[in-house]
Design an enzyme around this catalytic site. Structure first.
Site, PDB file in Angstrom:
ATOM      1  N   ASN A  19       0.850  -1.194   0.000  1.00  0.00           N
ATOM      2  CA  ASN A  19       0.000   0.000   0.000  1.00  0.00           C
ATOM      3  C   ASN A  19       0.886   1.244   0.000  1.00  0.00           C
ATOM      4  O   ASN A  19       1.499   1.562   1.015  1.00  0.00           O
ATOM      5  CB  ASN A  19      -0.906  -0.013   1.239  1.00  0.00           C
ATOM      6  CG  ASN A  19      -1.840   1.193   1.270  1.00  0.00           C
ATOM      7  OD1 ASN A  19      -1.765   2.072   0.418  1.00  0.00           O
ATOM      8  ND2 ASN A  19      -2.731   1.219   2.253  1.00  0.00           N
ATOM      9  N   GLY A  77      -0.458  -0.929   6.700  1.00  0.00           N
ATOM     10  CA  GLY A  77      -0.962  -0.950   8.069  1.00  0.00           C
ATOM     11  C   GLY A  77      -1.959  -2.091   8.168  1.00  0.00           C
ATOM     12  O   GLY A  77      -1.875  -3.066   7.407  1.00  0.00           O
ATOM     13  N   ASP A  78      -2.929  -1.955   9.086  1.00  0.00           N
ATOM     14  CA  ASP A  78      -3.919  -3.012   9.244  1.00  0.00           C
ATOM     15  C   ASP A  78      -5.023  -2.937   8.191  1.00  0.00           C
ATOM     16  O   ASP A  78      -5.855  -3.836   8.098  1.00  0.00           O
ATOM     17  CB  ASP A  78      -4.520  -2.939  10.650  1.00  0.00           C
ATOM     18  CG  ASP A  78      -3.470  -3.258  11.710  1.00  0.00           C
ATOM     19  OD1 ASP A  78      -2.806  -4.300  11.580  1.00  0.00           O
ATOM     20  OD2 ASP A  78      -3.292  -2.452  12.641  1.00  0.00           O
ATOM     21  N   GLU A  83      -8.899  -5.591   4.195  1.00  0.00           N
ATOM     22  CA  GLU A  83      -9.454  -5.735   2.843  1.00  0.00           C
ATOM     23  C   GLU A  83      -9.288  -7.149   2.316  1.00  0.00           C
ATOM     24  O   GLU A  83     -10.156  -7.671   1.628  1.00  0.00           O
ATOM     25  CB  GLU A  83      -8.761  -4.762   1.883  1.00  0.00           C
ATOM     26  CG  GLU A  83      -9.304  -3.375   1.945  1.00  0.00           C
ATOM     27  CD  GLU A  83      -8.820  -2.552   0.754  1.00  0.00           C
ATOM     28  OE1 GLU A  83      -8.456  -3.150  -0.283  1.00  0.00           O
ATOM     29  OE2 GLU A  83      -8.804  -1.324   0.886  1.00  0.00           O
ATOM     30  N   GLY A 109       2.640   0.646   8.077  1.00  0.00           N
ATOM     31  CA  GLY A 109       1.544   1.615   8.217  1.00  0.00           C
ATOM     32  C   GLY A 109       1.626   2.411   9.499  1.00  0.00           C
ATOM     33  O   GLY A 109       2.623   2.317  10.225  1.00  0.00           O
ATOM     34  N   SER A 110       0.572   3.179   9.774  1.00  0.00           N
ATOM     35  CA  SER A 110       0.567   3.905  11.044  1.00  0.00           C
ATOM     36  C   SER A 110      -0.024   3.055  12.153  1.00  0.00           C
ATOM     37  O   SER A 110       0.264   3.261  13.325  1.00  0.00           O
ATOM     38  CB  SER A 110      -0.136   5.244  10.927  1.00  0.00           C
ATOM     39  OG  SER A 110      -1.143   5.222   9.955  1.00  0.00           O
TER      40      SER A 110
END
Ligand code: ADP
Ligand code: MG
Length: 363
Positions: A19, A77-78, A83, A109-110
């Site tokens: 991502n 991230g998560d 998805e 990710g954050s």
């Protein structure tokens, strides 16, 4: 003989999803700089796709050849694992697909709750190595019904103040995970309140479950018929949906001013927050935390200061329970709810656990 891998499969076939939007936006750089060299050194068969838009990862899962891959690894991230699970859930062979394809998240990710909880690190190189050597591990997933929709969640259902800290700070994405802290300090001052009704099912007696299962197909109400929906491949709902009355035997709570209601399936929401210290990956339960809004700010601060190591649950202001299902019905119209960190409408929802529905890799 080389036993270094134990019973773990060697040279795994890995579908990688990157991502580019995750965290501060360095997903691709991290993949190329750290992850890819380790996968190559381990002689894994790798195919990488960069996600083009929100929903892209889910779309890819709907017609992925699940026999061609051992794992889907999300450099994100998560949000991407969320998805991926939901994309697999929409297949006619959902149950089989979810049980045969390991879903892994590598910390780009954050919010990296999945990686921290399952691989036990937020260090990207280490996490990649653990994934390469990973053993198969089944994990619980939960169904969330809201309005006419049903989705899967693997990590968290977050309503109230903590969800706000995340979702209302999107414009601070460049701060990485520090945006949660900025969001928290703002809300410590504003003290948002969430009047709501909550129902908890601590343990399902067989009679409760079978009565709901019977109630579903014959129900003449305007309830949703999920057998005609894209979720026909998922296990049936044992407790019905949010559109049905609260099942008998559930404990109902009326909260005039709740600050936090947080459901979690894994211990860590990120490296610095052990929100659900008693959560287990496959124990058939989802943990629910509630904190009232009307407690002194100093106490609230003390609660938050102890989230890091999970010891906050010992504070008297924190109600922590293990349940098999629950529902949240907000009385107000404005607020934030996130499922695995993804925003959903601020409306009532119901959750139930599916024991061991999914698959991942553990250390
Ligand atoms: P973070 O931890 O920073 O929130 P996530 O991996 O959870 O990162 O992803 C955040 C969101 O980005 C998810 O909703 C995901 O669907 C979305 N997304 C995926 N690919 C893209 C893209 N190419 N552009 C914009 N958003 C994307
Ligand atoms: Mg996210």
């Amino acid at each position: 003989l080389d036993h270094s891998y134990g019973s773990a499969k060697r040279q795994k076939r890995i579908k990688v999803l990157v991502n580019p939007f995750s965290g501060p936006g360095k997903g691709l750089k991290k993949y190329q700089g750290v992850v890819e060299p380790i996968f190559k050194a381990a002689r894994c068969a790798v195919e990488m796709v960069e996600t083009q838009h929100q929903g892209h990862a889910g779309e890819m899962m709907r017609n992925l050849d699940i026999t061609a891959w051992d794992a889907v690894v999300c450099c994100s991230g998560d949000g991407l694992p969320h998805e991926v699970f939901n994309g697999l859930a929409k297949r006619p062979d959902a149950k089989h697909a979810l049980a045969s394809l390991a879903v892994v998240q590598l910390p780009c990710g954050s919010g990296n709750g999945m990686c921290c909880s399952i691989l036990g690190t937020s260090n990207l190189s280490l996490a990649t190595l653990y994934a390469v050597k990973g053993h198969l591990q089944s994990l619980d997933l939960v169904s969330v019904t809201q309005g006419q929709t049903r989705m899967l969640s693997f990590l968290s259902q977050n309503c109230g103040m903590i969800a706000e800290c995340d979702l209302a700070t999107e414009q601070l994405r460049f701060l990485g995970r520090y945006r949660f802290i900025v969001g928290f300090l703002q809300r410590l001052i504003l003290q948002p309140r969430y009047p709501c009704d909550i129902a908890l099912c601590v343990d399902a007696t067989p009679s409760q479950e079978s009565c709901m299962e019977k109630a579903c197909p014959d129900d003449e109400s305007n309830d949703i018929d999920f057998s005609q929906s894209p979720h026909q491949g998922l296990p049936p709902l044992r407790f019905g949906t949010i559109s049905q009355p609260v099942p008998a035997g559930w404990e109902v709570f009326q909260h005039e001013s709740l600050s936090i209601i947080y459901g979690g399936k894994l211990p860590y929401m990120d490296a610095g927050s052990k929100m659900f210290p008693r959560a287990r990956i496959d124990d058939g339960h989802v943990d629910v935390v509630r904190v009232e809004a009307d407690i002194p700010r100093t106490k609230k601060l003390r609660v938050f200061a102890r989230i890091g190591d999970g010891s906050y649950v010992k504070n008297l202001e924190v109600d922590y329970r293990k349940v098999v299902a629950y529902r949240f019905v907000p009385r107000g119209k404005d607020g934030y709810i996130s499922i695995d960190g993804e925003k959903i409408p601020f409306e009532a929802f119901q959750v139930e656990v599916h024991n061991g529905l999914g698959l991942t890799l553990r250390r």
